[in-house]
Each structure stands twice: as structure tokens, then as C-alpha cells.
Design a protein around this motif. Sequence first.
Motif, PDB file in Angstrom:
ATOM      1  N   GLY A  87     -15.054  61.824 -16.100  1.00 45.15           N
ATOM      2  CA  GLY A  87     -15.924  62.939 -16.429  1.00 45.15           C
ATOM      3  C   GLY A  87     -17.361  62.683 -16.005  1.00 45.15           C
ATOM      4  N   LEU A  88     -18.088  61.944 -16.844  1.00 41.27           N
ATOM      5  CA  LEU A  88     -19.519  61.742 -16.619  1.00 41.27           C
ATOM      6  C   LEU A  88     -19.816  60.864 -15.407  1.00 41.27           C
ATOM      7  CD1 LEU A  88     -22.383  62.260 -17.620  1.00 41.27           C
ATOM      8  CD2 LEU A  88     -22.143  60.266 -19.109  1.00 41.27           C
ATOM      9  N   CYS A  89     -19.200  59.681 -15.341  1.00 37.69           N
ATOM     10  CA  CYS A  89     -19.495  58.760 -14.225  1.00 37.69           C
ATOM     11  C   CYS A  89     -19.094  59.350 -12.880  1.00 37.69           C
ATOM     12  CB  CYS A  89     -18.792  57.425 -14.447  1.00 37.69           C
ATOM     13  SG  CYS A  89     -19.432  56.487 -15.853  1.00 37.69           S
ATOM     14  N   PHE A  90     -17.980  60.029 -12.850  1.00 34.84           N
ATOM     15  CA  PHE A  90     -17.534  60.712 -11.630  1.00 34.84           C
ATOM     16  C   PHE A  90     -18.594  61.703 -11.161  1.00 34.84           C
ATOM     17  CE2 PHE A  90     -15.394  64.081  -9.338  1.00 34.84           C
ATOM     18  CZ  PHE A  90     -14.409  63.454  -8.593  1.00 34.84           C
ATOM     19  N   GLY A  91     -19.121  62.501 -12.082  1.00 37.97           N
ATOM     20  CA  GLY A  91     -20.142  63.485 -11.736  1.00 37.97           C
ATOM     21  C   GLY A  91     -21.453  62.858 -11.296  1.00 37.97           C
ATOM     22  N   LEU A  92     -21.857  61.779 -11.965  1.00 36.92           N
ATOM     23  CA  LEU A  92     -23.090  61.088 -11.585  1.00 36.92           C
ATOM     24  C   LEU A  92     -22.984  60.511 -10.176  1.00 36.92           C
ATOM     25  CD1 LEU A  92     -23.925  59.209 -14.922  1.00 36.92           C
ATOM     26  CD2 LEU A  92     -25.114  61.207 -13.970  1.00 36.92           C
ATOM     27  N   GLY A  93     -21.848  59.907  -9.864  1.00 33.62           N
ATOM     28  CA  GLY A  93     -21.653  59.364  -8.527  1.00 33.62           C
ATOM     29  C   GLY A  93     -21.683  60.451  -7.469  1.00 33.62           C
ATOM     30  N   MET A  94     -21.080  61.583  -7.783  1.00 30.90           N
ATOM     31  CA  MET A  94     -21.091  62.692  -6.835  1.00 30.90           C
ATOM     32  C   MET A  94     -22.504  63.217  -6.632  1.00 30.90           C
ATOM     33  SD  MET A  94     -18.914  66.239  -6.929  1.00 30.90           S
ATOM     34  CE  MET A  94     -19.047  67.389  -5.554  1.00 30.90           C
ATOM     35  N   GLY A 132     -33.259  53.331   1.226  1.00 29.28           N
ATOM     36  CA  GLY A 132     -32.702  53.673   2.526  1.00 29.28           C
ATOM     37  C   GLY A 132     -31.447  54.530   2.424  1.00 29.28           C
ATOM     38  N   THR A 133     -31.117  55.183   3.522  1.00 25.10           N
ATOM     39  CA  THR A 133     -30.024  56.149   3.543  1.00 25.10           C
ATOM     40  C   THR A 133     -28.675  55.511   3.260  1.00 25.10           C
ATOM     41  OG1 THR A 133     -31.223  57.553   5.116  1.00 25.10           O
ATOM     42  CG2 THR A 133     -28.843  57.865   4.950  1.00 25.10           C
ATOM     43  N   ARG A 134     -28.322  54.495   4.011  1.00 27.61           N
ATOM     44  CA  ARG A 134     -26.990  53.906   3.878  1.00 27.61           C
ATOM     45  C   ARG A 134     -26.785  53.227   2.526  1.00 27.61           C
ATOM     46  NH1 ARG A 134     -25.966  51.173   9.875  1.00 27.61           N
ATOM     47  NH2 ARG A 134     -25.265  53.088  10.915  1.00 27.61           N
ATOM     48  N   LEU A 135     -27.768  52.495   2.079  1.00 26.69           N
ATOM     49  CA  LEU A 135     -27.623  51.777   0.814  1.00 26.69           C
ATOM     50  C   LEU A 135     -27.543  52.753  -0.353  1.00 26.69           C
ATOM     51  CD1 LEU A 135     -27.331  49.000  -0.351  1.00 26.69           C
ATOM     52  CD2 LEU A 135     -29.822  48.835  -0.540  1.00 26.69           C
ATOM     53  N   ALA A 136     -28.350  53.815  -0.294  1.00 27.20           N
ATOM     54  CA  ALA A 136     -28.307  54.823  -1.353  1.00 27.20           C
ATOM     55  C   ALA A 136     -26.950  55.524  -1.386  1.00 27.20           C
ATOM     56  CB  ALA A 136     -29.418  55.854  -1.148  1.00 27.20           C
ATOM     57  N   ALA A 137     -26.423  55.839  -0.197  1.00 34.99           N
ATOM     58  CA  ALA A 137     -25.102  56.461  -0.128  1.00 34.99           C
ATOM     59  C   ALA A 137     -24.032  55.511  -0.655  1.00 34.99           C
ATOM     60  CB  ALA A 137     -24.792  56.870   1.309  1.00 34.99           C
ATOM     61  N   LEU A 138     -24.181  54.220  -0.375  1.00 39.70           N
ATOM     62  CA  LEU A 138     -23.219  53.231  -0.848  1.00 39.70           C
ATOM     63  C   LEU A 138     -23.207  53.153  -2.372  1.00 39.70           C
ATOM     64  CD1 LEU A 138     -21.198  50.971  -0.188  1.00 39.70           C
ATOM     65  CD2 LEU A 138     -23.148  49.392  -0.087  1.00 39.70           C
ATOM     66  N   VAL A 139     -24.386  53.198  -2.984  1.00 44.70           N
ATOM     67  CA  VAL A 139     -24.474  53.144  -4.448  1.00 44.70           C
ATOM     68  C   VAL A 139     -23.753  54.344  -5.063  1.00 44.70           C
ATOM     69  CG1 VAL A 139     -26.046  53.278  -6.425  1.00 44.70           C
ATOM     70  CG2 VAL A 139     -26.597  51.797  -4.492  1.00 44.70           C
ATOM     71  N   GLY A 140     -24.056  55.546  -4.538  1.00 43.00           N
ATOM     72  CA  GLY A 140     -23.429  56.744  -5.073  1.00 43.00           C
ATOM     73  C   GLY A 140     -21.926  56.761  -4.865  1.00 43.00           C
ATOM     74  N   CYS A 141     -21.488  56.387  -3.673  1.00 43.14           N
ATOM     75  CA  CYS A 141     -20.056  56.381  -3.361  1.00 43.14           C
ATOM     76  C   CYS A 141     -19.309  55.349  -4.209  1.00 43.14           C
ATOM     77  CB  CYS A 141     -19.838  56.085  -1.879  1.00 43.14           C
ATOM     78  SG  CYS A 141     -20.275  57.454  -0.785  1.00 43.14           S
ATOM     79  N   PHE A 142     -19.928  54.199  -4.427  1.00 41.60           N
ATOM     80  CA  PHE A 142     -19.274  53.174  -5.241  1.00 41.60           C
ATOM     81  C   PHE A 142     -19.082  53.668  -6.670  1.00 41.60           C
ATOM     82  CE2 PHE A 142     -19.489  49.530  -8.149  1.00 41.60           C
ATOM     83  CZ  PHE A 142     -18.400  48.799  -7.691  1.00 41.60           C
ATOM     84  N   LEU A 143     -20.118  54.288  -7.243  1.00 39.49           N
ATOM     85  CA  LEU A 143     -20.009  54.809  -8.608  1.00 39.49           C
ATOM     86  C   LEU A 143     -18.931  55.890  -8.678  1.00 39.49           C
ATOM     87  CD1 LEU A 143     -20.980  54.968 -11.519  1.00 39.49           C
ATOM     88  CD2 LEU A 143     -22.795  56.535 -10.766  1.00 39.49           C
TER      89      LEU A 143
END
Length: 285
Positions: free
Chosen positions: A112-119, A77-88
Motif C-alpha cells: 500500500g504505502l511503500c509501493f505508492g511512495l516508491g512510485m 543525480g538522475t540515475r541514482l534518484a531513479a534507482l532509489v525510487g525503483c528499489f523502494l
Amino acid sequence: MTSYKGYLSVFGGLLIHLTLGTLYCWGNLNPYVTSYIRTYSSPSTLEYSDTVWVFGLNVFGQGAAMYFGGLLEKRIGTRLAALVGCFLFSISVFLTAFTVKVSYYLLLLTHGLCFGLGMGLTYIIPLGLAIRWFPQHKGVASGFIVAGTGVGAFIFDQVQIAYLNPLNVKTVSILEDGALSISKYFVEESVLVKVPNMFMLLGGCYFAIQLIGIGLLFPVDLKKSDEDTELLVKKSSIQSLYTENNHPINGKDLPVDSKDHPVDSKDHPVDSKDHPVDSKDHLSR
């Protein structure tokens, strides 16, 4: 008429992209982080040419994860997926407050890496949602959200400087091997000691803004969205067909229904020579 939820979703996407735009703040942070690592962490010989790899890993992580952001949205879902990315994204900034004290190489992992993956996981989700809400204005809706990326970089650049260096302390050359270094660094302790805490504050601030943005994201019924898009494509195809065959939609060249438009015999007399009437076929009773 588009629901108010569509406009709120676009605004929520803008808030999320305000935080994602801090990717471009690394050039502003680099002198402070490099100077801090040289003074309080390791390696003490770190150069600016080394720390550019942080931004390189940001971009690599973003590109690698962006495709999976769309898949994640379809799965949970949209919100949960956005939450996962934003949290990372935000937790990587927060954890940098600790990794920067230990080693430059751990900094590469978090900021570096984790910041980019979350974005990357987060970036595409608000854009796809805006396009589904406004299928006839895709460019305007998505452009409004992406504008937040640039605005966010501008805003948080000022926030970082105001916290780290409000007195505008200058960088200086360092004595190395009996000669002054070409590159200049910060040596003022009052500036450098703020670097770890700054990452804590930024991580918390980013996540707070992102939570508001996520709360404003209203998912679209994907089946209904696909049907609307298909209908829009059909209308566009019909209009293109009329245009190509010199049949504009204004009705001038469209066929006329005789029932709706009766012909007045006074305006259109019939010539008997051109249209003879056979009396055998029209006998009176």
C-alpha cells in the motif's frame, strides 16, 4: 540534432513506467489476495470493501512523494534518484510475499504505502529527463513514456493470471452464519498457495526491468538545457511579435536593404516636376 542518448533515455523511461503501471493491476489481484488472507492469514473476515484501501494508499503515497522525486534528482543525480525510487517500489512488492502471510495491516504498509511512495519518487524523473532532451517536443516525448504505464498494466495483468490461475478456476460463495455470502472468493488451494510466491516473482521482475531502464537514462546538462529553453522562448516571442504586427517571417513585409536590392531607374523614372533640382546646389566643376 538530438543525440542518440535522448532517444535511449525516452526508451529507458518507457521501461520504468511499464513497471509503474502495475499500480492499476490491483483490481485484478484483489480477489486472489483477499481470498488468501481470509484462508491463511488474518483477519479471516476480510471483505473486498476493506482491501480497496490498498489502492487508496498507493495513490496517496504517489502524490505525497512525487514532489520529493524531483528534489532527490537535483540532489543526487538522475540515475541514482531513479534507482532509489525503483528499489523502494520493487522491494515493497517483494516484501508483500511475507507480509501477506501475517496480516492485512502489514500488507497495507508494504503493497500500500511503500509501493505508492516508491512510485511517486520514480514517476517524475523519466518525464523530466525526456522534456529536457526534447524541449521542442515535450508532449510527444513525455506521452511516449506515460503510455508505458497503461501498457504495463495490460501486460502484467496477463502475467499474473497466467501464473495464479491458468485453468481459470472460478470464485464461489462462502457459507457464513448459515447463509451464502453475496461476495464470491477463491477457495481452490492450488490457486491460493501461489499468491506469496507471485509477489516475489513480480518484485524481482520489476527491478530487473527497472535496472535496464535506469541504465538507459542519460542525464542532461541542466545549465545547457536551461539556456536552450531560454533561447527557444525568445524565438517564440519574436515570432509572436511579428505575427501580432502583421509582419510574417516570410520576408514579404520586412524592410528591404537598398544595397542588396538596387533600384533600376528605367523601372522607376523620376518626375522632375515632383523632384526639382536646384542648380545652385549642383554646380559642375
